[in-house]
Design an enzyme around this catalytic site. Sequence first.
Site, PDB file in Angstrom:
ATOM      1  N   GLU A 123       0.885  -1.182   0.000  1.00  0.00           N
ATOM      2  CA  GLU A 123       0.000   0.000   0.000  1.00  0.00           C
ATOM      3  C   GLU A 123       0.914   1.220   0.000  1.00  0.00           C
ATOM      4  OE1 GLU A 123      -2.880  -0.630   3.139  1.00  0.00           O
ATOM      5  OE2 GLU A 123      -3.662  -2.428   2.149  1.00  0.00           O
ATOM      6  N   GLU A 147      -8.121   4.791   5.260  1.00  0.00           N
ATOM      7  CA  GLU A 147      -8.150   3.921   4.082  1.00  0.00           C
ATOM      8  C   GLU A 147      -8.297   4.806   2.857  1.00  0.00           C
ATOM      9  OE1 GLU A 147      -7.984   0.621   3.794  1.00  0.00           O
ATOM     10  OE2 GLU A 147      -8.300  -0.121   5.843  1.00  0.00           O
TER      11      GLU A 147
END
Lengths: 271, 271
Positions: free
Chosen positions: A24, A132
Site C-alpha cells: 500500500e 483507508e
Amino acid sequence: MCSLPVPREPLRRVAVTGGTHGNEMCGVHLVRHWLQTPGELQRPSFSAMPVLANPAATAACRRYIDRDLNRTFTLTFLKGLPPAGTPDSLELSNQGRELQNPGLSCHFLQYDPAGTGSYSLESVSKNGICLEMGPQPQGVLRADLFSRMRALVASILDFIELFNQGMAFPAFEMDIYRTVDSVDFPRTADGDLAGTVHPQLQDHDFEPLRPGEPIFKLFSGEDVLYEGNSIVYPVFINEAAYYEKHVAFLKTEKIRVSVPALPEITSTLVP
Amino acid sequence: MCSLPVPREPLRRVAVTGGTHGNEMCGVHLVRHWLQTPGELQRPSFSAMPVLANPAATAACRRYIDRDLNRTFTLTFLKGLPPAGTPDSLELSNQGRELQNPGLSCHFLQYDPAGTGSYSLESVSKNGICLEMGPQPQGVLRADLFSRMRALVASILDFIELFNQGMAFPAFEMDIYRTVDSVDFPRTADGDLAGTVHPQLQDHDFEPLRPGEPIFKLFSGEDVLYEGNSIVYPVFINEAAYYEKHVAFLKTEKIRVSVPALPEITSTLVP
C-alpha cells in the site's frame, strides 16, 4: 459561553504508521518521506513520530510475508482504554468539514469484526484511527492519492493541535457506515471463482444497493442478484487483498450518530 | 479478381495461455474457465488449447515466484521463424475493425527489447501475439475487462478460422507504437522513490507527451519536465510490476505501417 470544566489531557505521543501492508504505497512512501523530513509532522504542542510498520513486507512490496500484520493485534491485554476527555475520532470529521477543502471529505466506517475482537494495528493505541484510501491498485504510487493522504494526515495533526490548545468543538450529527457482514465471491465446487463483481456494483463503494440489484456476473453470463430485504452500502468492493479472505465486499448500514461537543478549556482550567 | 496462388498453411495448433503472471487475473480466470468449457475455443478448422502458464505463481496470486517467467524465454534456439504464408499479427487489427464492435479497438505495440533478444512467452511460438489489458490492478478480476479480453480472444480465433478457410484480406495502413526506451522514477541517493508519475501523465497511455510537459511530481512538490526534443507516446505508465525493473513508463514513437493484402485462396489452390 457556558463551558464546563472538563479534564482534557493534551496528546503528546502521536505516531503515524505506514506500510502495515507493504504494497500500500501511499503509506509506505509518506512514512519514508517523513523519516527524511520530520518537520512536516511537527506542531507546536507535539511531534508525531513516523513509523514504517512492516519493513520486510515493504521491501518485498507484498501485503505481508508470513501473516497479515493488520490482523495480528488480537490480544486483549494489548488494548488500553481511552482516558476520559480524549477526543473521539468522529470530531475529526467536523474539523475536516470546517477547516479543510471539500476534497478531504471522507466516509466514516465503524468496523466491528464479529466475534474476534480488535486485531488491527491502530487498535493498540489509546485513540487510533485508520485512514483507508482507495480503491487503488496494490504496488502503485499515484500522485493524486499520495497528496490526498498527506493532506488528510496534516488535517488530523492540525486537529490534535487545536485539541491540545483547549479549543471548543461544537456538537454535530453525521452519517457513518457500520459493517453488517461480508459476501464472498461466487465459487465452483472446487473453490475457484465462478464469476466476479458485477459491473453495476464495481466502483460503487458507499452507494446504496437495493434488493434485486445485480452483485455478481458469472462466467456463464448469468447475473447474481442481491437477495437481502433492505438497502445496504457495500464497501471494499473487489479489493485485491480480500480474495484470500473470501470477501467480495462488506455490507454496511448507514446510521446517523450524534457527536457531543467538546467545550473550550480556558487557560485557568489547564493545570 | 486477381488472386495470386500463395502457399498458405492452415493454422491447426493454437494455444491460448493465461496466468504467465499469477496476479493478472483476466488471463488466469479465462484459462481456468476454458479448461472447464473448452467449446468456447473451438472453431471448425481447429481447437485452441487453453494453458495455465504459471500455476505456482497463480496459486500465490503473485507475478512470479523465483523469476519473471515472461522474461525467461531468451534462448535463440527456442525461436522458430514464421513460415512463408502465415498471417502477420497486424492483419488482426483490420479484422477487428471490420468485423467486431468498436469496443474491441486496440493499440498495437511493437516491442524490441534493446540488446537482449526476445524473452517473452509468445516469442517461442511461430506466430505469437500478446494481449495486454489495462491499466488494471494486480490481483483484481474486473468483469468489464474480463469480458473484453474474452471477446478479443474470440475475435482472434475467428480471424484464424477465416485465414484457414482461405479468405482474402485487403491491404491497409495503420498506426503502431514502437518502443524507444524507458524512463525510471526519480530516486534519492539511496534508491528510494523521490516522487512519482505526475497527475498530468497518469492514465494517459498512448497519448502524446510534448517536450516541456510534466512527467513526475517530486515529494518536495516540484515538477520534473520531459526534456526530450520530440513528441513521444508513453505506455505502461506507472505499472506496479515495473517498479522493480526501474521503469516508470516506456517511451514509444507512433509510426505508420503498410500491411500487405492476403489474397484469397480458392479451393482449386488448396492441396
